[in-house]
Design a protein around this motif. Structure first.
Motif, mmCIF file in Angstrom:
data_model
loop_
_atom_site.group_PDB
_atom_site.id
_atom_site.type_symbol
_atom_site.label_atom_id
_atom_site.label_comp_id
_atom_site.label_asym_id
_atom_site.label_seq_id
_atom_site.Cartn_x
_atom_site.Cartn_y
_atom_site.Cartn_z
ATOM 1 N N PRO A 38 0.824 -1.215 0.000
ATOM 2 C CA PRO A 38 0.000 0.000 0.000
ATOM 3 C C PRO A 38 0.856 1.262 0.000
ATOM 4 O O PRO A 38 1.972 1.275 0.508
ATOM 5 C CB PRO A 38 -0.823 -0.133 1.281
ATOM 6 N N ILE A 39 0.297 2.324 -0.591
ATOM 7 C CA ILE A 39 0.991 3.608 -0.717
ATOM 8 C C ILE A 39 0.233 4.639 0.120
ATOM 9 O O ILE A 39 -1.003 4.710 0.050
ATOM 10 C CB ILE A 39 1.056 4.056 -2.186
ATOM 11 N N PRO A 40 0.946 5.455 0.898
ATOM 12 C CA PRO A 40 0.256 6.498 1.671
ATOM 13 C C PRO A 40 -0.501 7.456 0.748
ATOM 14 O O PRO A 40 -0.042 7.790 -0.347
ATOM 15 C CB PRO A 40 1.394 7.206 2.412
ATOM 16 N N LEU A 41 -1.642 7.898 1.222
ATOM 17 C CA LEU A 41 -2.481 8.784 0.412
ATOM 18 C C LEU A 41 -1.775 10.098 0.113
ATOM 19 O O LEU A 41 -1.933 10.668 -0.969
ATOM 20 C CB LEU A 41 -3.803 9.041 1.140
ATOM 21 N N VAL A 42 -0.971 10.578 1.043
ATOM 22 C CA VAL A 42 -0.271 11.838 0.821
ATOM 23 C C VAL A 42 0.737 11.703 -0.318
ATOM 24 O O VAL A 42 0.920 12.639 -1.114
ATOM 25 C CB VAL A 42 0.419 12.302 2.128
ATOM 26 N N ASP A 43 1.374 10.526 -0.454
ATOM 27 C CA ASP A 43 2.306 10.322 -1.567
ATOM 28 C C ASP A 43 1.565 10.281 -2.903
ATOM 29 O O ASP A 43 2.069 10.783 -3.926
ATOM 30 C CB ASP A 43 3.088 9.028 -1.361
ATOM 31 N N VAL A 44 0.377 9.699 -2.899
ATOM 32 C CA VAL A 44 -0.428 9.673 -4.126
ATOM 33 C C VAL A 44 -0.815 11.089 -4.525
ATOM 34 O O VAL A 44 -0.754 11.464 -5.704
ATOM 35 C CB VAL A 44 -1.676 8.792 -3.928
ATOM 36 N N GLY A 85 -1.630 -0.741 -3.657
ATOM 37 C CA GLY A 85 -0.541 -0.497 -4.594
ATOM 38 C C GLY A 85 -0.955 -0.551 -6.054
ATOM 39 O O GLY A 85 -0.481 0.242 -6.872
ATOM 40 N N PHE A 86 -1.872 -1.464 -6.413
ATOM 41 C CA PHE A 86 -2.258 -1.592 -7.819
ATOM 42 C C PHE A 86 -3.094 -0.409 -8.303
ATOM 43 O O PHE A 86 -3.213 -0.182 -9.508
ATOM 44 C CB PHE A 86 -3.042 -2.894 -8.036
ATOM 45 N N ALA A 87 -3.680 0.380 -7.350
ATOM 46 C CA ALA A 87 -4.531 1.505 -7.739
ATOM 47 C C ALA A 87 -3.868 2.849 -7.514
ATOM 48 O O ALA A 87 -4.458 3.884 -7.841
ATOM 49 C CB ALA A 87 -5.851 1.457 -6.971
ATOM 50 N N ALA A 88 -2.664 2.879 -6.979
ATOM 51 C CA ALA A 88 -2.038 4.153 -6.622
ATOM 52 C C ALA A 88 -1.751 5.002 -7.855
ATOM 53 O O ALA A 88 -2.078 6.199 -7.900
ATOM 54 C CB ALA A 88 -0.756 3.887 -5.834
ATOM 55 N N ASP A 89 -1.132 4.398 -8.890
ATOM 56 C CA ASP A 89 -0.790 5.176 -10.084
ATOM 57 C C ASP A 89 -2.038 5.679 -10.806
ATOM 58 O O ASP A 89 -2.093 6.839 -11.251
ATOM 59 C CB ASP A 89 0.047 4.321 -11.033
ATOM 60 N N ASP A 90 -3.048 4.821 -10.920
ATOM 61 C CA ASP A 90 -4.280 5.247 -11.595
ATOM 62 C C ASP A 90 -4.953 6.385 -10.836
ATOM 63 O O ASP A 90 -5.470 7.337 -11.447
ATOM 64 C CB ASP A 90 -5.241 4.058 -11.721
#
Length: 240
Positions: A195-201, A228-233
């Protein structure tokens, strides 16, 4: 003897009168019978029933029969003409229907061919977009790697600021290339493992827009994370 002769003469006279009366009755009946039989066998015959006797009830019956036969012949002729006309129209309709069926089959064939060509053209265009986007994306990734290496070694603030601008423009170009891949129906996701922190997204989304300096991230939930799979999108969606 005279009485016997008179009786014989009266008898012969009665027989003659009876025979004459019978002939006056049987002859018109025979004419009617023969004429009716002929009309029944050949309704299309134009020759009427002939009667040369007196102008009596039999003559009226013959005239009525001839009049009826004439009307029936006219109706039969009219009906025959209508049947022939309807037959011609039916033949024309059948011919027109066959022509329409042939045209429909030809149009369906053309539509199938056009659909196939359109699908091939769409695949070609999509393939071209994918190739161009992947090539551009590869160049942008290499450019970002070079710029990041220069940023790490650069000490001059002005040059470092210029490198940051170049880094930002390359990041925007990368977003556009990835958007072209999405439009072409291809996927190009980096796919983070965790998972990626929302602030980084949110920061990644801000870095992908042109006027990033106008955006300020006020506050976000400290422990909020994105798969993680949805962070870039999600970052691309926020940038758009």
């Amino acid at each position: 003897e005279l009485s016997i002769a008179l009786l014989g003469g009266c008898f012969l006279l009665a027989v003659g009168v009876s025979t004459a009366v019978a002939r006056t009755l049987t002859q018109p009946l025979a004419v009617l019978r023969i004429g009716a039989a002929r009309l029944a066998e050949d309704p299309d015959s134009a020759e009427p029933v002939r009667y040369t006797g007196r102008n009596d009830e039999f003559a009226q019956v013959v005239r009525s029969m001839n009049s009826l036969h004439g009307k029936l012949a006219g109706l039969h002729q009219d009906l025959g003409g209508r049947v022939e006309s309807l037959t011609d129209e039916r033949s024309k309709l059948i011919t027109g229907r066959e022509a329409l069926v042939a045209q429909r089959a030809e149009l369906q064939k053309d539509a199938t061919e056009l659909a196939t060509q359109l699908e091939q053209l769409r695949n070609t265009v999509n393939h071209t977009f994918v190739n161009l986007s992947l090539r551009t994306l590869g160049l942008v990734e290499r450019q970002l790697g070079v710029i990041e290496g220069l940023e790490e070694r650069e000490q001059d603030p002005e040059r470092l600021a210029t490198l940051f601008k170049l880094d930002h423009m390359a990041t925007v170009m990368r977003r556009h290339s990835e958007n072209m891949l999405v439009l072409a129906g291809a996927e190009h996701g980096h796919g983070h493992a965790g998972p990626i922190p929302l602030v980084d997204v949110a920061r990644a989304a801000v870095s992908e827009i042109e006027r990033y300096e106008r955006v300020t991230i006020q506050s976000l939930p400290p422990h909020a994370q994105i798969a993680g799979f949805a962070a870039d999108d999600l970052s691309h969606l926020l940038a758009e």
